[in-house]
Design a protein around this motif. Structure first.
Motif, short mmCIF file in Angstrom:
data_model
loop_
_atom_site.label_atom_id
_atom_site.label_comp_id
_atom_site.label_asym_id
_atom_site.label_seq_id
_atom_site.Cartn_x
_atom_site.Cartn_y
_atom_site.Cartn_z
N GLN A 1 11.55 -37.04 -11.16
CA GLN A 1 12.69 -37.65 -10.46
C GLN A 1 12.26 -38.59 -9.33
N ILE A 2 10.97 -38.71 -9.13
CA ILE A 2 10.47 -39.58 -8.05
C ILE A 2 10.45 -41.03 -8.54
N ARG B 1 11.34 -34.81 1.47
CA ARG B 1 12.05 -35.87 2.16
C ARG B 1 13.25 -36.35 1.34
N ASN B 2 13.16 -36.32 0.02
CA ASN B 2 14.26 -36.75 -0.84
C ASN B 2 15.12 -35.58 -1.33
N LYS B 3 14.88 -34.39 -0.72
CA LYS B 3 15.65 -33.19 -1.06
C LYS B 3 15.62 -32.87 -2.54
N MET C 1 5.56 -43.20 -7.32
CA MET C 1 4.71 -42.43 -8.23
C MET C 1 3.55 -43.24 -8.80
N GLU C 2 3.70 -44.55 -8.89
CA GLU C 2 2.72 -45.38 -9.59
C GLU C 2 1.29 -45.19 -9.10
#
Length: 285
Positions: free
Chosen positions: A13-14, A3-5, A19-20
Motif C-alpha cells: 500500500q506504500i 506515518r501513513n497509519k 518504495m522504488e
C-alpha cells in the motif's frame, strides 16, 4: 507505515515513489549475490555442489512453511482460558500486583505495595548498570531455592503467563484459516549451521515433561503437543512421526576430521557426550 497509519507489513500500500529505492536496491543486491557466488565457483573458493545443496534446502524449507502443521485454534483458546483462571488464583495469593514492577517493589523496595502489604527491602540478587534491582528468571529461580516468601508463587505465575501468551493464545493467533500453523525459517542467520525460525517457533514446542508446573496448576490440561496430535487425529489421513539422529553433529565432525578414536567409539556404541561429561566432571551415567 506508521506515518501513513498503515498496518504492519502493508508494503503493497506504500506509494511507488517511496518504495522504488528499496525495491531497486533489493534487485541489485540479489544480482550482486549471484555474480559473487558465480565468481566464487569459478575461482574454486566454493563448490557448486554446496551452493546447489543450499538451494535445494531452501526449496524444502519453503515447502514446509507452506504446508504448515495442523492446529486446533479454538481448543487452544479454551485451554488458554483455563490457564488464565489458574493465573488469577495465583495472582490473588501474591501480596503485590502481578507485574515485574510490583514484584521488585515488594521484595527490594520500601513502603507498601498496591495491596497494602509492607515491602521486604531485601538486598537485590542482581542490579542493572544504574544500580536498580533486577528480577530475571534466573534471579527468581535462586529466590525460590533460598525459600524467599512468595517467590514460588510468583515463579508459577510467570510460567502460566508464558504458557498462555506464547502457546495457547500465541499459537491460536498465528493459525491460518485452513487450520494450520506456520513457522518461517531463517536459513542463513545462524553461524552454527542450524536453522532458526521466526513468527512461531515450531522448533521448540515444549515437551510434556517440561510442563510439570502447568499440570500441577491446571489439572487435566492439554499440552501444545497434545493439541497438535488432536488436530492430526481429527484430519484422519495423517500420522505423527518422530525422527532423531543420535549424536549427529559429533558423527559428522568425526567423519570430516578423520578422527579414528571417535570413529572407533561410534562403531563400538559408545556415548561420546557421556564420556566427555565423565572426563570433565567425574560423573557417571
Amino acid at each position: 507505515l506508521k506515518r501513513n497509519k498503515l498496518p504492519a507489513g502493508a508494503y503493497d500500500q506504500i506509494p511507488w515513489i517511496i518504495m522504488e529505492p528499496y525495491a531497486v536496491r533489493d534487485a541489485l543486491l540479489t544480482l550482486e549475490i549471484y555474480l559473487l557466488q558465480r565468481q566464487w565457483v569459478r575461482e574454486g573458493a566454493v563448490q557448486l555442489a554446496s551452493l546447489l545443496r543450499e538451494f535445494e534446502m531452501t526449496k524444502i524449507l519453503i515447502a514446509i512453511e507452506r504446508r504448515g502443521v495442523p492446529y486446533p485454534a479454538a481448543e487452544s483458546r479454551r485451554v488458554g482460558q483455563l490457564v488464565a483462571g489458574a493465573r488469577k488464583q495465583l495472582a490473588d495469593q501474591l501480596p503485590f500486583a502481578p507485574t515485574i514492577t510490583g514484584a521488585k517493589q515488594y521484595w527490594f523496595g520500601t513502603g507498601r505495595t498496591a495491596k497494602g502489604v509492607a515491602c521486604r527491602d531485601l538486598e537485590p540478587y542482581e542490579t542493572t548498570p544504574t544500580g536498580k534491582p533486577q528480577l530475571t528468571d534466573d534471579v527468581t529461580t535462586r529466590m525460590v531455592k533460598n525459600g524467599v516468601e512468595h517467590a514460588d508463587t510468583w515463579a508459577n505465575y510467570q510460567k502460566l503467563h508464558t504458557a498462555q501468551a506464547l502457546w495457547f493464545e500465541g499459537y491460536a493467533d498465528k493459525t491460518g484459516p485452513d487450520g494450520r500453523i506456520r513457522t518461517r525459517y531463517r536459513q542463513t542467520k545462524v553461524i552454527s549451521g542450524r536453522h532458526s525460525v521466526e513468527r512461531v517457533n515450531l522448533q521448540a514446542i515444549p515437551h510434556d515433561y517440561q510442563l510439570q508446573v502447568l499440570r500441577e496448576q491446571v489439572p487435566g490440561i492439554i499440552t501444545p503437543r497434545e493439541l497438535i496430535e488432536m488436530a492430526i487425529d481429527q484430519q484422519g489421513d495423517l500420522e505423527t512421526w518422530e525422527a532423531d539422529w543420535t549424536q549427529a553433529e559429533l558423527r559428522l565432525a568425526a567423519l570430516e576430521a578423520g578422527c579414528q578414536p571417535m570413529l572407533d567409539a561410534f562403531v563400538s556404541g559408545a556415548d561420546l557426550h557421556g564420556d566427555t561429561s565423565t572426563a570433565l566432571f567425574g560423573v557417571q551415567p
